[in-house]
Design a protein around this motif. Structure first.
Motif, short mmCIF file in Angstrom:
data_model
loop_
_atom_site.label_atom_id
_atom_site.label_comp_id
_atom_site.label_asym_id
_atom_site.label_seq_id
_atom_site.Cartn_x
_atom_site.Cartn_y
_atom_site.Cartn_z
N THR A 62 0.85 -1.19 0.00
CA THR A 62 0.00 0.00 0.00
C THR A 62 0.89 1.24 0.00
O THR A 62 1.99 1.24 0.54
CB THR A 62 -0.91 0.06 1.24
N ASP A 122 -7.99 1.57 0.73
CA ASP A 122 -8.87 2.36 1.60
C ASP A 122 -8.53 2.12 3.07
O ASP A 122 -9.11 2.75 3.96
CB ASP A 122 -10.35 2.09 1.30
N GLU A 173 -7.78 -12.17 0.87
CA GLU A 173 -7.39 -11.67 2.21
C GLU A 173 -7.97 -12.53 3.33
O GLU A 173 -9.15 -12.89 3.30
CB GLU A 173 -7.88 -10.22 2.38
O1 KIV Z 1 -7.10 -1.28 1.75
C1 KIV Z 1 -6.12 -2.03 1.70
O2 KIV Z 1 -5.01 -1.69 2.13
C2 KIV Z 1 -6.31 -3.35 1.11
C3 KIV Z 1 -5.18 -4.33 1.25
C4 KIV Z 1 -5.04 -4.75 2.64
C5 KIV Z 1 -5.33 -5.45 0.31
O3 KIV Z 1 -7.32 -3.63 0.56
#
Ligand code: KIV
Length: 289
Positions: free
Chosen positions: A46, A67, A205
């Motif tokens: 991320t 998100d 996940e």
């Molecule tokens: O929002 C996020 O960071 C995610 C990841 C954990 C896959 O969807």
């Protein structure tokens, strides 16, 4: 996938601004899994800010503007209150800070579920605002029609099955999924539906390992695991979790560093030097000539 940059300053009508290197593309990510196998797992992390993107870019195939920024950046209790505007602002910053990785922006809760037309409106706006290459949305079979609709209209979609944090109020928490036969079957069939609808990759996940492996084997596109299995076609973590910005993290996170500790110790030194007048010193002050 190699993360060695290629210098390319040639311009064209398609790319009128020379960029220092070629960015990976969605088709390249999709083609990473061929004939059901992936030689080298895809690396995804991320990113929420331009500086974070600059630091991660060279090492990643995909930067996800997740998100999860709701909790990580804004201190919100879940991803549910995250807005399209938040995603657009952070997505644009991450695109500005990267040249190499494919940037994928999460569609926030409430911006795509009502209809495929609503999803197109939100996703196209996000891509225009950010310059990102693709969006990610949560949900399996229920979202397949939307995934196909977006894909056929020029918006590549990454799917997300298993533990889908936007559904926390339905799921009742963030526990691993796929422990019952019914849940396990649904995860695999959700992944298949997204694959058939044209998703270019699917995040798996918080899923018990045999089911993550079954989902990976059942689909032709790459799966990206988080709390899933090393046998997924790639891995993702929330960067701030992996760097050690938080004391408590889910069991599947490996904390590679203690950045929170580094920050605390550094700020403690700064505060003590300010209070003792050791900072600023002669090197940090201007004197008349
Ligand atoms: O929002 C996020 O960071 C995610 C990841 C954990 C896959 O969807």
């Amino acid at each position: 996938m190699s993360t060695t940059f290629q210098l390319d300053t040639a311009t064209s009508r398609a790319n009128p601004t020379p960029s220092p290197m070629k960015r990976l593309t969605v088709p390249k990510i999709r083609a990473h899994k061929t004939g059901g196998t992936t030689a080298e797992p895809l690396v995804m992390l991320t990113a929420y800010t331009a500086r974070q993107a600059q630091l991660l870019d060279a090492h990643c195939d995909i930067l996800l503007v997740g998100d999860s920024l709701g909790q990580v950046i804004y201190g919100l209790p879940s991803t549910v209150p995250v807005t399209l505007e938040m995603m657009a602002n952070h997505g644009a910053a991450v695109v500005r800070g990267s040249y190499h990785a494919v940037v994928v922006v999460d569609m926030p809760f409430g911006s795509y579920e009502a209809s495929k037309e609503k999803a197109f409106e939100s996703a196209s706006w996000l891509l225009k605002q950010t310059g990102a290459a693709a969006v990610k949305l949560e949900g399996g079979a229920a979202m397949a029609e939307t995934v196909a609709f977006l894909n056929q209209r020029g918006i590549p979609v990454m799917g997300h099955v298993g533990l889908t944090p936007q559904a926390v109020n339905v799921l009742g928490g963030y526990m691993a999924r796929g422990r019952s036969d019914a849940e396990a079957d649904k995860i695999v069939s959700d992944a298949k539906s997204l694959d058939e609808a044209g998703a270019f990759a699917i995040v798996v996940e918080g899923v018990v390992e045999p089911i993550a492996i079954a989902a990976t084997e059942a689909v032709s596109c790459p799966t990206i695991g988080i709390g899933a299995s090393a046998r997924c076609d790639g891995q993702v973590l929330v960067t701030d979790d992996m760097l050690g910005m938080f004391d408590r993290v889910p069991r599947f996170v490996k904390q590679y560093e203690d950045i929170a500790g580094v920050i605390e110790r550094t700020v403690e030194r700064y505060a003590s030097e300010v209070r003792s007048r050791a900072f600023p010193g002669p090197e940090q002050t201007y004197q008349p000539k």
